[in-house]
Every structure is written in structure tokens, then in C-alpha cells.
Design an enzyme around this catalytic site. Structure first.
Site, PDB file in Angstrom:
ATOM      1  N   ASP A  96      -9.346  -4.725  -3.455  1.00  0.00           N
ATOM      2  CA  ASP A  96      -8.323  -4.023  -3.764  1.00  0.00           C
ATOM      3  C   ASP A  96      -7.109  -4.788  -4.425  1.00  0.00           C
ATOM      4  O   ASP A  96      -7.457  -5.551  -5.182  1.00  0.00           O
ATOM      5  CB  ASP A  96      -7.695  -3.379  -2.352  1.00  0.00           C
ATOM      6  CG  ASP A  96      -6.814  -2.052  -2.605  1.00  0.00           C
ATOM      7  OD1 ASP A  96      -7.567  -0.981  -3.035  1.00  0.00           O
ATOM      8  OD2 ASP A  96      -5.794  -2.221  -2.870  1.00  0.00           O
TER       9      ASP A  96
ATOM     10  N   TYR B 185       2.236  -0.675  -6.442  1.00  0.00           N
ATOM     11  CA  TYR B 185       1.701   0.151  -7.589  1.00  0.00           C
ATOM     12  C   TYR B 185       2.647   0.241  -8.746  1.00  0.00           C
ATOM     13  O   TYR B 185       2.362  -0.073  -9.789  1.00  0.00           O
ATOM     14  CB  TYR B 185       1.154   1.536  -7.020  1.00  0.00           C
ATOM     15  CG  TYR B 185       0.166   1.302  -6.217  1.00  0.00           C
ATOM     16  CD1 TYR B 185       0.209   1.048  -4.908  1.00  0.00           C
ATOM     17  CD2 TYR B 185      -1.318   1.819  -6.792  1.00  0.00           C
ATOM     18  CE1 TYR B 185      -1.011   0.945  -4.082  1.00  0.00           C
ATOM     19  CE2 TYR B 185      -2.443   1.754  -5.924  1.00  0.00           C
ATOM     20  CZ  TYR B 185      -2.093   1.328  -4.524  1.00  0.00           C
ATOM     21  OH  TYR B 185      -3.317   1.386  -3.808  1.00  0.00           O
TER      22      TYR B 185
ATOM     23  N   HIS C 240     -15.175   0.632   0.132  1.00  0.00           N
ATOM     24  CA  HIS C 240     -13.982  -0.099  -0.162  1.00  0.00           C
ATOM     25  C   HIS C 240     -13.424  -1.163   0.682  1.00  0.00           C
ATOM     26  O   HIS C 240     -12.951  -2.327   0.215  1.00  0.00           O
ATOM     27  CB  HIS C 240     -13.111   0.869  -0.670  1.00  0.00           C
ATOM     28  CG  HIS C 240     -11.713   0.263  -1.347  1.00  0.00           C
ATOM     29  ND1 HIS C 240     -11.768  -0.281  -2.548  1.00  0.00           N
ATOM     30  CD2 HIS C 240     -10.349  -0.044  -1.114  1.00  0.00           C
ATOM     31  CE1 HIS C 240     -10.705  -0.694  -2.830  1.00  0.00           C
ATOM     32  NE2 HIS C 240      -9.734  -0.542  -1.927  1.00  0.00           N
TER      33      HIS C 240
END
Ligand SMILES: *[C@@H]1O[C@H](CO)[C@@H](O)[C@H](O)[C@H]1NC(C)=O
Length: 458
Positions: A232, A377, A433
């Protein structure tokens, strides 16, 4: 061939050439800031001391959390003909987790688990940095390799509590292992996550994180060289370390690869038409960018809002424990396996326990930092330089453990090789993930294999 086809192919060729020339990913090192300051107010020198740290959440915070869970206001009913997670987390499952969190979940147990690992804090670029530092038992291993492991969103260092023992003392945890090599594991909380302080200034991105973690490893802990691992955002952070400080790294190991350069795009577009010509692994003979595009579109709403207005979405999540839990657990369902969204309970407990999942959520709650984690982000997607930087080729030896159910569609090695010196590539048989959290033993095995190839031959 009809005229329209000729025009279409011509247009495609022009677009592809444009992408290739403009976004091909320069081999020249891009400059990056060698220092920064993210503390409050004017820059002051860092307190470089290393302080032992134990997690000890005040009782009032836990009491307040329970009361808030109890008072949760639910304003909707589950749609009668939607039994699963396709509209988001199923209300029945929300209530089951809510009740467990309120009546059975034991934070102190999780806290003790985390406190089993030695933890420290230090200050870098104005921010308090928290990290786990787990060493192999003294004199048990001939070769001890410093290993930085970096988490992502919506996770935190708790994702690593199962994998650390495999890495720091493999002979004890792998049946019959007789290795002479182990890792000294350093697992920091990304600033704004877990117990590391959130940036007070805009622009705290994955380049700054890489620089701060390099300072942690080299200037605070005095490692001359180390290995770095991540998935990630952690994958981008350790990839940036490889780009920025190759002389300090033995190599980089990833369980998710960011490849955004023009050549990779080109490969994916052409590979969607001629997969058997371009890709060696049979698994990719049905590779389709279109499939990938629609899968990403379906699952990336969170990304767009976090990449634009994190301070708007974060405030509500920080004010409602069950709102926060729902937002995070939906990701632990679909990102572990996209088919889990068709299950009534989102398959959440197929791979994790309620306690484990709620610990991830509780760490966000007690630190009140979901909003700062979401800003991460924005700092990437609204920053052209950060995005350009991630197209830079990684020259240090790079390993990838590619898990089949990770986000989107898994990429063939030919695509990944455009962005990095891929010396080790494993197509894992199962897993998604949150690899360290879900498949600790398998991920540890791959990190050990990569290290054996990479560090030993240096
Ligand atoms: C990849 O890494 C190996 C081992 O360090 C090195 O010999 C080789 O030159 C690297 N390749 C590239 C393209 O950087």
C-alpha cells in the site's frame, strides 16, 4: 480495414507515442528536497533522543468510546433485496461488529500484544515518530539484517504483529528452520497514523516520509545499510527510498507495486490486445485493462474524496466509532478478496478475527487520526512532483510478492519491470492486500528468500 479502424489505430498510435515520450519515466534522478519541517510553527531543532514508549490509552478514552458505540444512531434499514456488501458494509454485519466492540472487545489485550515489542519515539523534521524495534535474540544468528517495514492505509503497525516474530526469530517460528540469518525489524507508524504525530503543514507526502524514515534508520539508529519492505502506501514509501537513497539500501521488497510510468501504460494497453505475445506467465493470457479499469472505478470512490477533500470526510468518521469502523472494515473485506463483497458478512472473519479487525479500528479511534491518514492521499494525488517521482526507475534490487487478490488486477512481470529492477518476483497462490496481516508466514518466507538472494550476494 474500414477507414474508421485506420483512424482509430492511428489515433491510438499517436496517444501511445505521446505517453511514451512524455511519461516514459526518466532514468535521470529527479531532485527531491533533502530536508523538511512539518512541526508546528517555526522550525526548531529536533530533539534527537530516543525515548522508550509504551502504549497506555487513558481509561476515560475507552469509557467514552464504549458510550459512543452504545449511542450509535443508525438511520437506515438494509435494502431487502441486497444481502451483501455491494452497497457498502451490510447493516447486519455492522451491528454484529458494533455489539462485539461494545460488549466483548478487550483493548487492553491488544495493547499488551503491541507492547510485547519494544517501542520508541524520536523527533524528526519536527514530528514525533513512533516505531517498533524488534531484535533477534542476542548471539542466535550470525547474520542480522536491519529491515524497515512500512504499513499503509487503512492500516497501522498492528498489521505487523504476526509477521515480526517470523522475521526477528525465524528458527523459533518456522518449523525445523535452521537459518543463520534474521532481521532486526523497525516498523514505524507513518506520521498521521498510529502513534506518530500528524504533520502540521501541507505537503507531507511519500517523498517526505521516505526521507524521514531514512533519517530514522541512518541518523538515529546508525544503520549504514538496510532492507525496506512495504505494501500500500508503504510500498510507495520504500520504493521512494530505493529511488532517493540507493547507497543505503540492500534492496526493496514490495507486496504491492506502484507502476505508473508511460512504458507500463503502453505495455498494459498493448497487452490487452496481444497478451500471449507480450506476457510470459500464462496467468496473464486473459489480461484486460478494461476489466482492471472497471474494477478500479467500482472500488475507488474513497480515493477520490480523500485525494481532494480529506478534511470534509474525516471529521464525521472521527466523531462516530461505528462510522469509522464501517468505513475501514469495508476495505478489509473487499481488499482481502473482491469476491467477498458478494458475501453477507463480507468474508471479514475468513481471514481475520473480530478482535484483530477492531484493534486496527480502535488504533485510529484512540489516536483520533483518521483524517490525517486520509490527507496522505491528497498529498500524493494533488502533487504533480510526487506523482512524477513515482515514475522514476528503481535501480536497487527489488522483489515483489504479488498476491492474487490485491487491489484491481495483478500485473504481469513485464509491466512491473518497466519501473524497477525486478530481481525477484513471486506469484503468490492466495492472499490479498493486507498480506502481512493475512499471510504473515508466506510473506515472511518471500522476504527471507529475497534477502538471501540480495544481501548475501552483495
Ligand atoms: C539491478 O541490480 C543488480 C544487482 O545489484 C545490478 O547488478 C544491476 O545493474 C541492476 N540493474 C539495473 C537496471 O539497475
Amino acid at each position: 480495414m474500414k477507414a474508421i479502424h485506420v483512424i482509430a489505430v492511428g489515433a491510438l498510435a499517436i496517444v501511445l507515442s505521446y505517453l511514451y515520450v512524455n511519461y516514459g519515466g526518466s532514468q535521470q534522478p529527479i531532485k527531491f528536497p533533502t530536508d523538511g519541517y512539518f512541526g508546528s510553527g517555526k522550525k526548531t531543532p529536533d530533539d534527537t533522543s530516543i525515548k522508550p514508549f509504551k502504549i497506555n490509552v487513558p481509561e476515560e478514552v475507552l469509557k467514552d468510546l464504549k458510550e459512543r458505540i452504545k449511542r450509535t444512531r443508525i438511520g437506515h434499514k438494509q435494502l431487502e433485496d441486497v444481502p451483501d456488501f455491494t452497497y457498502g458494509m451490510n447493516l447486519k454485519t455492522v451491528m454484529e461488529f458494533k455489539n462485539y466492540w461494545e460488549t466483548k472487545y478487550d483493548w487492553r489485550k491488544a495493547e499488551a500484544q503491541l507492547n510485547n515489542f519494544p517501542q520508541y519515539t524520536t523527533q524528526i523534521e519536527g514530528l514525533k515518530i513512533h516505531y517498533i524495534h524488534a531484535k533477534p535474540p542476542a548471539n542466535k544468528y550470525k547474520v542480522v539484517i536491519p529491515l524497515l517495514i512500512v504499513h499503509g492505509w487503512p492500516g497501522n503497525v498492528y498489521e505487523f504483529y504476526k509477521i515480526i516474530p517470523y522475521l526477528s526469530d525465524p528458527n523459533k517460528h518456522f518449523d525445523g528452520a535452521q537459518s543463520d540469518m534474521a532481521f532486526e525489524v523497525i516498523a514505524p507508524s507513518i506520521p498521521g497514523y498510529g502513534w506518530s504525530e500528524a504533520s502540521h503543514k501541507a505537503g507531507f507526502d511519500q517523498i517526505a516520509t521516505a526521507r524521514i524514515f531514512k533519517k530514522l534508520m541512518n541518523e538515529r539508529l546508525n544503520f549504514k545499510r538496510f532492507l525496506a519492505q512495504g505494501g500500500d502506501w508503504g510500498s510507495l514509501v520504500v520504493s521512494n527510498l530505493g529511488r532517493m537513497y540507493p547507497e543505503y539500501l540492500y534492496g526493496v521488497h514490495l507486496n504491492m507495486a506502484f507502476v505508473t510510468n508511460g512504458k507500463a501504460m503502453l505495455y498494459q494497453i498493448l497487452g490487452s490486445f496481444f497478451p500471449t505475445l507480450l506476457f510470459k506467465d500464462k496467468e496473464f493470457y486473459d489480461f484486460s485493462m478494461k476489466k482492471m479499469f472497471f474494477e478500479i472505478l467500482k472500488e475507488s470512490g474513497y480515493l477520490h474524496i480523500q485525494a481532494t477533500k480529506p478534511d470534509t470526510v474525516g471529521i464525521g468518521l472521527n466523531d462516530s466509532p461505528v462510522g469509522l469502523m464501517t468505513y475501514i472494515l469495508e476495505k478489509f473485506s473487499t481488499w482481502t478478496n473482491p469476491s467477498f463483497r458478494n458475501l453477507p458478512d463480507g468474508g471479514l472473519e475468513k481471514k481475520f478475527t473480530k478482535d484483530e479487525l477492531l484493534t486496527i479500528v480502535t488504533i485510529y479511534w484512540v489516536n483520533g487520526n483518521i483524517l490525517s491518514s486520509q490527507r496522505y492521499y491528497r498529498e500524493y494525488f494533488s502533487n504533480w512532483e510526487a506523482q512524477e517521482f513515482s515514475k522514476q526507475y528503481i535501480h536497487v534490487p527489488t522483489g515483489l510478492a504479488s498476491f492474487p487478490h490485491d487491489l484491481g488486477v495483478r500485473l504481469p512481470r513485464e509491466v512491473i519491470q518497466t519501473g524497477m529492477n525486478l530481481t525477484h518476483f513471486t506469484l503468490m497462490k492466495d492472499g490479498g492486500h493486507f498480506a502481512a496481516f493475512e499471510m504473515p508466514k508466506q510473506l515472511a518466507t518471500d522476504i527471507i528468500a529475497f534477502s538471501t538472494e540480495t544481501v548475501r550476494i552483495v
